[in-house]
Design a protein around this motif. Structure first.
Motif, short mmCIF file in Angstrom:
data_model
loop_
_atom_site.label_atom_id
_atom_site.label_comp_id
_atom_site.label_asym_id
_atom_site.label_seq_id
_atom_site.Cartn_x
_atom_site.Cartn_y
_atom_site.Cartn_z
N ILE A 163 -24.38 -28.79 2.95
CA ILE A 163 -24.44 -29.81 4.01
C ILE A 163 -23.40 -30.88 3.75
N ARG A 164 -23.32 -31.34 2.51
CA ARG A 164 -22.32 -32.37 2.16
C ARG A 164 -20.91 -31.86 2.40
N ASN A 165 -20.61 -30.67 1.91
CA ASN A 165 -19.26 -30.13 2.04
C ASN A 165 -18.88 -29.92 3.50
N TYR A 166 -19.79 -29.40 4.29
CA TYR A 166 -19.50 -29.17 5.70
C TYR A 166 -19.27 -30.49 6.44
N THR A 167 -20.09 -31.49 6.15
CA THR A 167 -19.94 -32.78 6.82
C THR A 167 -18.63 -33.45 6.43
N VAL A 168 -18.27 -33.39 5.16
CA VAL A 168 -16.99 -33.96 4.72
C VAL A 168 -15.83 -33.21 5.35
N PHE A 169 -15.95 -31.90 5.45
CA PHE A 169 -14.91 -31.09 6.09
C PHE A 169 -14.72 -31.49 7.55
N VAL A 170 -15.82 -31.63 8.28
CA VAL A 170 -15.74 -32.01 9.69
C VAL A 170 -15.16 -33.41 9.84
N LEU A 171 -15.58 -34.35 9.00
CA LEU A 171 -15.03 -35.70 9.07
C LEU A 171 -13.54 -35.72 8.73
#
Length: 94
Positions: free
Chosen positions: A5-13
């Motif tokens: 979840i953290r990695n995906y959110t950072v990627f999207v941001l």
């Protein structure tokens, strides 16, 4: 699961921030204060997600701290939205 979840959110941001800078630099200029607020807000959100509140201990879950990190990240984005949407009202306050 929480790492994904953290990695995906950072990627999207990160993708959003890169596209926003390309858009504001090449297509339509954005007011400097709004561009700075978006840059700082997205950066803060990514920092809150990249560096968790607590490091994972051996065999223990930190899902309650994931909520705190997501909350802090969301609050930084909310501050940017407030500033960007009420920029004119803030400028005319005495």
């Amino acid at each position: 699961m929480e790492k994904k979840i953290r990695n995906y959110t950072v990627f999207v941001l990160g993708i959003f921030l890169a596209l926003f800078h390309l858009y504001s630099g090449g297509i339509t200029p954005v007011v400097a204060q709004v561009q700075r607020a978006i840059h700082v807000g997205a950066g803060l959100a990514m920092v809150f997600l990249l560096y968790p509140t607590r490091k994972k201990a051996e065999g223990k879950t930190n899902s309650q701290y994931l909520f705190i990190d997501l909350l802090l990240s969301g609050l930084s984005v909310a501050c940017v939205l407030y500033f960007s949407l009420s920029l004119e009202a803030l400028a005319y306050r005495g």
